[in-house]
Write a protein that holds these residues in place. Sequence first.
Motif, PDB file in Angstrom:
ATOM      1  N   ARG A   1      56.284  38.240  60.794  1.00 37.23           N
ATOM      2  CA  ARG A   1      54.829  38.492  61.088  1.00 37.23           C
ATOM      3  C   ARG A   1      53.808  37.862  60.377  1.00 37.23           C
ATOM      4  O   ARG A   1      52.870  37.220  60.559  1.00 37.23           O
ATOM      5  N   ILE A   2      54.381  37.462  58.921  1.00 32.85           N
ATOM      6  CA  ILE A   2      53.537  36.751  58.201  1.00 32.85           C
ATOM      7  C   ILE A   2      53.329  35.191  58.672  1.00 32.85           C
ATOM      8  O   ILE A   2      52.370  34.664  58.933  1.00 32.85           O
ATOM      9  N   ILE A   3      54.438  34.666  59.157  1.00 31.26           N
ATOM     10  CA  ILE A   3      54.456  33.235  59.627  1.00 31.26           C
ATOM     11  C   ILE A   3      53.733  33.293  61.091  1.00 31.26           C
ATOM     12  O   ILE A   3      52.933  32.264  61.203  1.00 31.26           O
ATOM     13  N   ARG A   4      53.935  34.243  61.965  1.00 32.11           N
ATOM     14  CA  ARG A   4      53.128  34.301  63.184  1.00 32.11           C
ATOM     15  C   ARG A   4      51.451  34.211  62.914  1.00 32.11           C
ATOM     16  O   ARG A   4      50.859  33.464  63.770  1.00 32.11           O
ATOM     17  N   HIS A   5      50.952  34.756  61.997  1.00 27.23           N
ATOM     18  CA  HIS A   5      49.483  35.065  61.764  1.00 27.23           C
ATOM     19  C   HIS A   5      49.053  33.806  60.656  1.00 27.23           C
ATOM     20  O   HIS A   5      47.853  33.978  60.317  1.00 27.23           O
ATOM     21  N   HIS A   6      49.979  32.859  60.241  1.00 28.76           N
ATOM     22  CA  HIS A   6      49.255  32.170  58.836  1.00 28.76           C
ATOM     23  C   HIS A   6      48.252  31.158  59.081  1.00 28.76           C
ATOM     24  O   HIS A   6      47.701  30.472  58.360  1.00 28.76           O
ATOM     25  N   GLN A   7      48.304  30.866  60.620  1.00 25.28           N
ATOM     26  CA  GLN A   7      47.102  29.949  60.982  1.00 25.28           C
ATOM     27  C   GLN A   7      46.104  30.781  61.631  1.00 25.28           C
ATOM     28  O   GLN A   7      45.156  30.300  62.277  1.00 25.28           O
ATOM     29  N   GLU A   8      45.596  32.013  61.321  1.00 27.97           N
ATOM     30  CA  GLU A   8      44.599  32.878  61.908  1.00 27.97           C
ATOM     31  C   GLU A   8      43.697  32.222  60.826  1.00 27.97           C
ATOM     32  O   GLU A   8      43.840  32.099  59.674  1.00 27.97           O
ATOM     33  N   LYS A   9      42.142  32.348  61.238  1.00 31.00           N
ATOM     34  CA  LYS A   9      41.088  32.200  60.327  1.00 31.00           C
ATOM     35  C   LYS A   9      40.215  33.495  59.926  1.00 31.00           C
ATOM     36  O   LYS A   9      40.220  34.154  60.745  1.00 31.00           O
ATOM     37  N   TRP A  10      39.751  33.333  58.626  1.00 34.34           N
ATOM     38  CA  TRP A  10      38.835  34.704  58.371  1.00 34.34           C
ATOM     39  C   TRP A  10      37.815  34.902  59.348  1.00 34.34           C
ATOM     40  O   TRP A  10      37.541  36.119  59.495  1.00 34.34           O
TER      41      TRP A  10
ATOM     42  N   GLY B   1      49.881  38.952  53.617  1.00 37.85           N
ATOM     43  CA  GLY B   1      50.772  37.863  53.448  1.00 37.85           C
ATOM     44  C   GLY B   1      50.240  36.508  54.015  1.00 37.85           C
ATOM     45  O   GLY B   1      50.439  35.406  53.841  1.00 37.85           O
ATOM     46  N   SER B   2      49.754  36.565  55.258  1.00 39.07           N
ATOM     47  CA  SER B   2      49.403  35.572  56.104  1.00 39.07           C
ATOM     48  C   SER B   2      48.130  34.759  55.396  1.00 39.07           C
ATOM     49  O   SER B   2      47.916  33.660  55.315  1.00 39.07           O
ATOM     50  N   ARG B   3      47.379  35.747  54.934  1.00 36.13           N
ATOM     51  CA  ARG B   3      46.222  35.199  54.387  1.00 36.13           C
ATOM     52  C   ARG B   3      46.538  34.259  53.015  1.00 36.13           C
ATOM     53  O   ARG B   3      46.145  33.187  52.855  1.00 36.13           O
ATOM     54  N   VAL B   4      47.582  34.662  52.138  1.00 35.63           N
ATOM     55  CA  VAL B   4      48.099  34.139  51.064  1.00 35.63           C
ATOM     56  C   VAL B   4      48.672  32.725  51.462  1.00 35.63           C
ATOM     57  O   VAL B   4      48.251  31.759  50.854  1.00 35.63           O
ATOM     58  N   LEU B   5      49.526  32.777  52.524  1.00 44.75           N
ATOM     59  CA  LEU B   5      50.199  31.716  52.935  1.00 44.75           C
ATOM     60  C   LEU B   5      49.360  30.658  53.295  1.00 44.75           C
ATOM     61  O   LEU B   5      49.648  29.623  53.005  1.00 44.75           O
ATOM     62  N   ARG B   6      48.393  30.995  54.022  1.00 45.89           N
ATOM     63  CA  ARG B   6      47.558  29.953  54.537  1.00 45.89           C
ATOM     64  C   ARG B   6      46.868  29.082  53.597  1.00 45.89           C
ATOM     65  O   ARG B   6      46.849  28.167  53.459  1.00 45.89           O
ATOM     66  N   LEU B   7      46.587  29.694  52.468  1.00 39.90           N
ATOM     67  CA  LEU B   7      45.767  28.965  51.291  1.00 39.90           C
ATOM     68  C   LEU B   7      47.113  28.068  50.832  1.00 39.90           C
ATOM     69  O   LEU B   7      46.808  26.974  50.356  1.00 39.90           O
ATOM     70  N   ALA B   8      48.416  28.570  50.538  1.00 42.59           N
ATOM     71  CA  ALA B   8      49.209  27.655  49.902  1.00 42.59           C
ATOM     72  C   ALA B   8      49.576  26.606  50.742  1.00 42.59           C
ATOM     73  O   ALA B   8      49.754  25.473  50.210  1.00 42.59           O
TER      74      ALA B   8
ATOM     75  N   PRO C   1      37.717  35.400  51.186  1.00 41.93           N
ATOM     76  CA  PRO C   1      37.156  34.875  49.873  1.00 41.93           C
ATOM     77  C   PRO C   1      37.697  35.732  48.668  1.00 41.93           C
ATOM     78  O   PRO C   1      37.772  34.914  47.877  1.00 41.93           O
ATOM     79  N   GLU C   2      38.244  36.852  48.791  1.00 49.67           N
ATOM     80  CA  GLU C   2      38.467  37.657  47.524  1.00 49.67           C
ATOM     81  C   GLU C   2      40.191  36.990  47.170  1.00 49.67           C
ATOM     82  O   GLU C   2      40.194  36.466  45.976  1.00 49.67           O
ATOM     83  N   ILE C   3      40.986  36.766  48.126  1.00 50.88           N
ATOM     84  CA  ILE C   3      42.193  36.137  47.896  1.00 50.88           C
ATOM     85  C   ILE C   3      41.903  34.703  47.478  1.00 50.88           C
ATOM     86  O   ILE C   3      42.836  34.199  46.592  1.00 50.88           O
ATOM     87  N   ALA C   4      41.009  34.041  48.050  1.00 49.37           N
ATOM     88  CA  ALA C   4      40.924  32.573  47.634  1.00 49.37           C
ATOM     89  C   ALA C   4      40.376  32.653  46.148  1.00 49.37           C
ATOM     90  O   ALA C   4      40.947  31.694  45.501  1.00 49.37           O
ATOM     91  N   ASP C   5      39.545  33.441  45.878  1.00 48.99           N
ATOM     92  CA  ASP C   5      39.114  33.243  44.297  1.00 48.99           C
ATOM     93  C   ASP C   5      40.342  33.579  43.507  1.00 48.99           C
ATOM     94  O   ASP C   5      40.812  32.950  42.509  1.00 48.99           O
ATOM     95  N   GLN C   6      41.491  34.592  43.589  1.00 50.45           N
ATOM     96  CA  GLN C   6      42.453  35.120  43.149  1.00 50.45           C
ATOM     97  C   GLN C   6      43.493  33.688  43.084  1.00 50.45           C
ATOM     98  O   GLN C   6      44.193  33.358  42.011  1.00 50.45           O
ATOM     99  N   PHE C   7      43.596  32.888  44.420  1.00 49.34           N
ATOM    100  CA  PHE C   7      44.373  31.840  44.521  1.00 49.34           C
ATOM    101  C   PHE C   7      43.876  30.797  43.400  1.00 49.34           C
ATOM    102  O   PHE C   7      44.781  30.111  42.874  1.00 49.34           O
ATOM    103  N   LEU C   8      42.629  30.517  43.499  1.00 52.92           N
ATOM    104  CA  LEU C   8      42.009  29.566  42.577  1.00 52.92           C
ATOM    105  C   LEU C   8      42.368  29.828  41.219  1.00 52.92           C
ATOM    106  O   LEU C   8      42.575  28.637  40.280  1.00 52.92           O
TER     107      LEU C   8
END
Length: 448
Positions: free
Chosen positions: A286-295, A312-319, A354-361
Amino acid sequence: MADSLPTTARLLLVDDEENILRSLQRILRKEPYELETATSGEAALSMMEEQKFDLVISDARMPGMDGPTLLARIKKKWPYCIRILLTGYADVTSTIRAINEGQIYRYISKPWDDEELKLIVRQALAFQFSERRRLALEKLTRKQNKELKALNANLENKVLARTEELKETADMLEAAYTELKQSYVTTTEVFSNLIAKRLPIHKQPNPLVITMVKAFAEYHNLDEDLSRDLSMAAALYNLGKLGWPDELFFAPSDLLSRDQRLEYLKYPVNGEQLLMSLEPLKETARIIRHHQEKWNGYGVPERLQGQDIPYGSRVLRLAVDFIELQYGLILERKVSRDNTLKLIRRYKDRLYDPEIADQFLEVCIEVAPDVEHDDPEILVLDTLRVKPGMVLAKNLYAASGMLLLNEGKELTAPLIDKLASFEKGEPDGYRYTLYVHRPDDEETENKS
């Protein structure tokens, strides 16, 4: 009994040629093994008498005692020590004898492939570990059966024994389930290595994507199940690309033709479909299916928006974007580490949560790799720190992708001033990252 694979093992390498022994030590030195060497069969047996070894690799042809004879004697006296034979293509007779008398686990032909040799050793040790667990469980089962028979004379004791047996069985099942879940993680990383073989060694994103999601999960204390699912998704996120032709596999995604683009957009769903039959990988799929979705809701495959996209898809997209931008798998040009981080900041309310992106940074400050810079002879500088006489080690591009300077160009004072002037006109504070060869005088100064 341990609930996971052992973290180390003791290996004995046997060959009468010192250069072969050194080669084997070089190949295995980064593996979690304790390595010992012997230059003859007699010396190897002497060491076996004094020390315990989990695995022996022996050359087939040696003066005095040859490899098959040595492995046959080890089989007789230390049957649980794994035995591997190194043999030339012409050594058919000795190989057959090693198989029949020494009951070897595998034979490896010279010249060997380094990665294949390491994989064979890992598989051999995993097999040995499984056998030890099986024998231990059989021993435990026999012991429990004997105790149960002794308690059958008394009903109360029989009930107590049954209760204890069920408890032990439950504990064993729990341990086995934990081990199985970890085995799935290990297996996905093995498949990740197979996927990576489709790409050149300098363009294999999966290992670094795995590193990034694991670092994120640890830094932000994600729960165990989510961390495991994320790690497996990072290993298999491009599984759906395996059927692609090379020209599609190697091309940056922004240079694809219309038909290629349509095929590209299907890969997350293709990856999910390949994993659907594996129940433990349901959430990973399920994470893989949606990792190319956009916010902002303009992604694929379902145009999910905002919080509707799985976490998980939102985190994977960033990585994935962070690593693939640096490898040149998204844009025509490779993007430097610093400019990749700037792009994530710039698009964090369109492409990314935006929130996960800040955490990722936050995580990137500590662990984010610069995939372009792994050569100690190359300096990474900005326009304020480059000096006249320095020579570019990589092409320099503007934010638009236009080539500014070619690799090999020697920088002059007027050229550096002109670059600084161009940089001031770049959008969104874009800064140039210059890769230059380390000057000879700096090398001399560092060595002194």
